[in-house]
Design a protein around this motif. Structure first.
Motif, short mmCIF file in Angstrom:
data_model
loop_
_atom_site.label_atom_id
_atom_site.label_comp_id
_atom_site.label_asym_id
_atom_site.label_seq_id
_atom_site.Cartn_x
_atom_site.Cartn_y
_atom_site.Cartn_z
N ASN A 140 -6.23 14.17 -9.31
CA ASN A 140 -4.69 14.14 -9.59
C ASN A 140 -4.57 13.64 -11.37
O ASN A 140 -3.71 13.12 -11.77
N GLY A 141 -5.71 14.04 -12.24
CA GLY A 141 -5.66 13.61 -13.25
C GLY A 141 -6.90 13.83 -14.05
O GLY A 141 -7.91 13.82 -13.38
N ARG A 142 -6.84 13.31 -15.20
CA ARG A 142 -8.32 13.17 -16.30
C ARG A 142 -9.15 12.40 -15.58
O ARG A 142 -10.60 12.61 -15.73
N ASP A 143 -8.80 11.31 -15.06
CA ASP A 143 -9.70 10.19 -14.53
C ASP A 143 -10.14 10.55 -12.99
O ASP A 143 -10.90 9.76 -12.43
N THR A 144 -9.86 11.67 -12.36
CA THR A 144 -10.28 11.82 -11.05
C THR A 144 -11.66 11.88 -11.02
O THR A 144 -12.57 12.33 -11.99
N VAL A 145 -12.25 11.50 -9.58
CA VAL A 145 -13.52 11.39 -9.52
C VAL A 145 -14.13 12.82 -9.24
O VAL A 145 -15.36 13.05 -9.23
N VAL A 146 -13.43 13.80 -9.01
CA VAL A 146 -14.01 15.10 -8.62
C VAL A 146 -14.32 15.86 -9.88
O VAL A 146 -13.53 15.81 -10.82
N MET A 147 -15.66 16.21 -10.21
CA MET A 147 -16.04 16.53 -11.37
C MET A 147 -15.79 18.12 -11.51
O MET A 147 -15.10 18.57 -12.42
N HIS A 148 -16.47 18.65 -10.74
CA HIS A 148 -16.46 20.40 -10.65
C HIS A 148 -15.15 20.82 -9.72
O HIS A 148 -14.61 21.61 -10.54
N GLY A 149 -15.12 20.42 -8.65
CA GLY A 149 -14.10 20.86 -7.78
C GLY A 149 -14.28 21.17 -6.53
O GLY A 149 -15.75 21.00 -6.25
N CYS A 150 -13.44 21.42 -5.62
CA CYS A 150 -13.62 21.65 -4.15
C CYS A 150 -12.65 22.40 -3.49
O CYS A 150 -11.79 22.85 -4.16
N GLY A 151 -13.04 23.43 -2.53
CA GLY A 151 -12.04 24.12 -1.96
C GLY A 151 -12.19 24.07 -0.42
O GLY A 151 -13.21 23.72 0.12
N TRP A 152 -11.13 23.94 0.23
CA TRP A 152 -10.90 23.87 1.61
C TRP A 152 -10.18 25.07 2.04
O TRP A 152 -8.82 25.35 1.72
N ALA A 153 -10.72 25.97 2.85
CA ALA A 153 -10.16 27.39 3.18
C ALA A 153 -10.15 27.17 4.82
O ALA A 153 -10.97 26.33 5.44
N ARG A 154 -9.80 28.28 5.38
CA ARG A 154 -9.58 28.40 6.84
C ARG A 154 -9.64 29.79 6.98
O ARG A 154 -8.84 30.73 6.57
N MET A 155 -10.44 30.28 8.29
CA MET A 155 -10.12 31.61 8.69
C MET A 155 -10.24 31.65 10.33
O MET A 155 -10.63 30.43 10.79
N LYS A 156 -9.98 32.77 10.80
CA LYS A 156 -9.97 32.77 12.34
C LYS A 156 -11.16 33.98 12.50
O LYS A 156 -11.15 34.87 12.02
N VAL A 157 -12.01 33.35 13.59
CA VAL A 157 -13.20 34.30 13.62
C VAL A 157 -13.25 34.42 15.32
O VAL A 157 -13.41 33.27 15.97
N ARG A 158 -12.90 35.42 15.93
CA ARG A 158 -12.98 35.73 17.20
C ARG A 158 -11.97 34.69 18.18
O ARG A 158 -12.23 34.03 19.03
N GLY A 159 -11.03 34.43 17.57
CA GLY A 159 -9.96 33.63 18.00
C GLY A 159 -10.20 32.24 17.82
O GLY A 159 -9.47 31.56 18.31
N ARG A 160 -11.22 31.90 17.04
CA ARG A 160 -11.58 30.35 16.69
C ARG A 160 -11.12 29.89 15.36
O ARG A 160 -11.20 30.80 14.38
N THR A 161 -10.61 29.14 14.87
CA THR A 161 -10.24 28.64 13.61
C THR A 161 -11.32 27.61 13.31
O THR A 161 -11.89 26.88 13.67
N ILE A 162 -11.90 28.29 11.95
CA ILE A 162 -12.76 27.50 11.09
C ILE A 162 -12.58 27.14 9.92
O ILE A 162 -12.05 27.82 9.06
N ASN A 163 -12.68 25.52 9.73
CA ASN A 163 -12.46 25.36 8.32
C ASN A 163 -13.62 25.16 7.46
O ASN A 163 -14.67 24.78 8.11
N ILE A 164 -13.42 25.53 6.14
CA ILE A 164 -14.84 25.84 5.34
C ILE A 164 -14.52 24.91 4.16
O ILE A 164 -13.36 25.07 3.32
#
Length: 318
Positions: A128-152
Motif C-alpha cells: 500500500n505504499g513505498r514502505d510496503t514489505v512486498v519487494m518484487h510483488g505477488c499475484g493471486w489468480a484463480r482457474m477452473k480445472v475439470r470443475g474444480r477451482t484452483i487458487n494460484i
C-alpha cells in the motif's frame, strides 16, 4: 485358444487401465527463468519453446518474467525494446497456452502465469505504499480445472542478506550481520499469506503457492546443518506453522533434498493445501539437456544459461 485370447485381452485391458490411471490430468511447470529468459534472446526463444512444448504443461508459472538486459550483455534495455512482459501472449501461444496473467510487481521482476485454461485475477499484491514489505510483488489468480477451482499464488521474496533500501556497503554488511534480510523475508511471507490464503477458509480448498523464496527450509536441514534457531529457516517455519500449505517436494520425497539452484541449495518451492497435495502423483526438479545451468562464459554478473535456477514439474491426478 479361446482361454488364451481372453487372458491376453484381460492383460491389455489391465494395461490400458493402468496407463489411464497413471496419466496426469494436470501438469504444472514452475521456473525462475532469470532475467526474462535472457538466454532465449539468442535464438528467438526457440529452445525454450521446444522444451516447454515437450513437457506439455497445463499451467506454467515463470519467475523473473521480464526482459531486462540486451542479448549477451549486462546492459539494461530501454523499456521500449523489452519484449517481455508485453510479448508473453505471443510467446505462450507458441507452446500452446492461450491465457496469460501477470502478477503484481513493483520492479523488473514480475511473475507470469500462462495456461491452457482461462485465468481470473483475484488480486495483484504490491502493498500500500513505498514502505510496503512486498519487494518484487505477488499475484493471486484463480482457474477452473475439470470443475474444480484452483487458487494460484506466485511470489518472489527479497533476495539479499541485508534489509532493502540501504545505500552504502558498510550499511549492507552491518545489516547482513544482524540477519535483517532473513527477518525481512519473514515479514514479507506473512504479508503475502495474510493477503491471499489468509483471506478465506482454505480448509478443503485447492490452493498452490510457488516462487523463488530466497530462503532455506527446515525440511532440508539435515543437508544444511543450520542451528535450530537459524534465521534462514524463518520463512518456511512460518508457512508450516501458520498456514495449511505443505511443501510438495518434501511430501513426495521425504528425507531427500532436491536442489533447484546451480549449487546445492533449494530456493524454489511449490506449496499445496492438503486437498490439492492429495492429488499430486509426481513431482521433480528437472535435470536435462536444456535445464542444467551453465555459467555464461563472459562471466557477467552471475548470469547462467538457460537460468541459474532449475524448473519444478508437478503432476496432478483429479
Amino acid at each position: 485358444m479361446r482361454r488364451l485370447a481372453f487372458f491376453a485381452a484381460a492383460l491389455l485391458t489391465l494395461a490400458a487401465s493402468y496407463a489411464t490411471a497413471a496419466k496426469p490430468d494436470f501438469r504444472l511447470v514452475y521456473w525462475n527463468i532469470q532475467n526474462g529468459m535472457w538466454d532465449g534472446q539468442n535464438d528467438n526463444y526457440d529452445r525454450f519453446v521446444d522444451w516447454v512444448r515437450a513437457q506439455n504443461p497445463d499451467l506454467c508459472v515463470w519467475c523473473e518474467a521480464q526482459s531486462i538486459y540486451y542479448t549477451d550483455s549486462d546492459r539494461h534495455m530501454k523499456e521500449s525494446e523489452m519484449y517481455l512482459i508485453r510479448g508473453w501472449e505471443e510467446l505462450a501461444a507458441r507452446y500452446g497456452h492461450k491465457y496469460v496473467y501477470i502478477g503484481g510487481h513493483r520492479d523488473d521482476f514480475p511473475q507470469a502465469i500462462t495456461s491452457k485454461y482461462p485465468i481470473e485475477n483475484v488480486d495483484r499484491i504490491i502493498g500500500n505504499g513505498r514502505d510496503t514489505v512486498v519487494m518484487h510483488g505477488c499475484g493471486w489468480a484463480r482457474m477452473k480445472v475439470r470443475g474444480r477451482t484452483i487458487n494460484i499464488v506466485s511470489l518472489h521474496l527479497a533476495p539479499h542478506q541485508w534489509a532493502p533500501g540501504l545505500k552504502t556497503e558498510a550499511q549492507k554488511q552491518a545489516s547482513a550481520a544482524r540477519r535483517e534480510g532473513d527477518r525481512y523475508r519473514r515479514r514479507e511471507i506473512q504479508y503475502v499469506c495474510e493477503h491471499t490464503i489468509g483471506r478465506g477458509d482454505a480448509a478443503g480448498e485447492y490452493w498452490m503457492m510457488m516462487g523463488d523464496f530466497n530462503s532455506r527450509s527446515r525440511a532440508d536441514n539435515a543437508f544444511y546443518g543450520y542451528s535450530d534457531d537459524d534465521t534462514k529457516l524463518l520463512v518456511h517455519d512460518y508457512i508450516t506453522a501458520k498456514t495449511p500449505y505443505r511443501d510438495v517436494m518434501a511430501a513426495k520425497h521425504p528425507g531427500e533434498m532436491h536442489p533447484t539452484m546451480h549449487y546445492a541449495a533449494r530456493l524454489d518451492y511449490v506449496y499445496a493445501t492438503p486437498a490439492l497435495l492429495d492429488k499430486v502423483v509426481e513431482a521433480h526438479v528437472s535435470h536435462d539437456y536444456y535445464t542444467e545451468p551453465v555459467r555464461d562464459p563472459q562471466e557477467l554478473s552471475n548470469f547462467w544459461r538457460p537460468s541459474d535456477h532449475r524448473p519444478i514439474i508437478v503432476d496432478f491426478k483429479f
